[in-house]
Design an enzyme around this catalytic site. Sequence first.
Site, PDB file in Angstrom:
ATOM      1  N   ASP A 182       1.060  26.717  14.074  1.00  8.82           N
ATOM      2  CA  ASP A 182      -0.248  26.199  13.070  1.00  8.82           C
ATOM      3  C   ASP A 182       0.453  27.034  11.446  1.00  8.82           C
ATOM      4  OD1 ASP A 182      -1.725  25.980  11.419  1.00  8.82           O
ATOM      5  OD2 ASP A 182      -2.700  27.613  11.436  1.00  8.82           O
ATOM      6  N   ASP A 235      -0.680  20.849   7.134  1.00  8.82           N
ATOM      7  CA  ASP A 235      -1.007  21.654   8.450  1.00  8.82           C
ATOM      8  C   ASP A 235      -1.637  20.900   9.646  1.00  8.82           C
ATOM      9  OD1 ASP A 235      -3.425  23.399   9.518  1.00  8.82           O
ATOM     10  OD2 ASP A 235      -4.997  23.104   8.414  1.00  8.82           O
TER      11      ASP A 235
END
Length: 469
Positions: free
Chosen positions: A349, A118
């Site tokens: 992201d 992440d």
Amino acid sequence: MAARGHVLALLVLLALASATAASGGRHPHQHRHRHGRKSARLRLIPSAPGASLADRARDDRNRHAYIRSTLASRRRAAEVGASAFAMPLSSGAYTGTGQYFVRFRVGTPAQPFVLVADTGSDLTWVKCRGAAGSPPDAQPPAREFRPAASKSWAPIACSSDTCTSYVPFSLANCSTPASPCAYDYRYKDGSAARGVVGTDSATIALSGNTGADSSRRAKLQGVVLGCTASYDGQSFQSSDGVLSLGNSNISFASRAAARFGGRFSYCLVDHLAPRNATSYLTFGPGPEDAAAPSPASAPPAPEQTPLLLDRRMSPFYAVTVDTVYVAGEALDIPAEVWDVERNGGAILDSGTSLTILATPAYKAVVAALSKQLAGLPRVSMDPFEYCYNWTAGAPEIPELELHFAGSARLLPPAKSYVIDAAPGVKCIGVQEGAWPGVSVIGNILQQEHLWEFDLRDRWLRFKHTRCAQ
């Protein structure tokens, strides 16, 4: 005893004086070369003239062991400082999530986990028991970190600067200065993780310049690690925690990149790829740096755009979008949509699946794409606004192109923005985000590209490539 010492000193002085006189005033161990330059010569005397060959062999073996140990430690240090390491990366689609998973080993001895990779997280954490405040009746996960079983685990105090200044969502309750640093980490999708923070070592597979090689391992010390006693969120049901790749002082990406050339990279396989299709998350030089190809076989150079490490966007990585094109036509999107200074901007992201565009950009993009697909029957399917019955025909999907600052161009494959949503159904795979607000380039739009985050020189580099290994 003193008299004997004086006699010895006098004899030495007399010997030196006579030797100097015999050599014409020169030092007894000084000689002149033909060009008049002085040199010094010292006599070598065996330290133990009576030592047996067995004794000498024993001494040689001891010295060789010392030399080998010294050189091995220096080589290991050089490898950790200059080479790369890689971790297998795979799509989590087989678990019903839109995340990408990475295998990670932490603790001494090393304990293996599967974590969400992440770029929007600044805290690495794993599910565990034995943490302070852990519910006594908590159901143990399939894999759990055991701090007490790790020789390298060290709790971080709640009064420390790391806890008070850098740990996100750290809790204010600190009964004593030495109490563990506790957190209640909240994610934008409503999921959460609660536990305590410490440091531990991660076992990494060094890859040098030859690709991943699990036979060469090293320890990365002082990794900031959350020991999560309770958690909420669908993606966390399928993984053991989160590997933080965000821009933060305590993220794994920042710590690891600082030791391996200041950069990291990843290549995301198709999000619908089978479980055994893997690529790599790499710190340090990646596959593109493995060798210098001949000019005839040289691949095209990667695109490059400035990486905006803006504290207002932390822990996310921002880029500047100049123009968006559909079917070769520039879209009319207000410049402030892409301007960080004006409450806009765009980030990459890896933890978000679908690309989310602020309202002005979203409306322009879907209008242009749907115009090209107007001949197909529409289908209703949440959460998308534009879905089509693809069995009625297979028209050519218009090309989507994003231009970034520095003339970098991203041309994602059509399947990354007109996506398979159900058998025989395709949807325009972008969602509308609030305006003012940031736009998010999700992992589906990033797939089948190699992305390199150069944190030291602040560049984002990318190129289309086949990611599956």
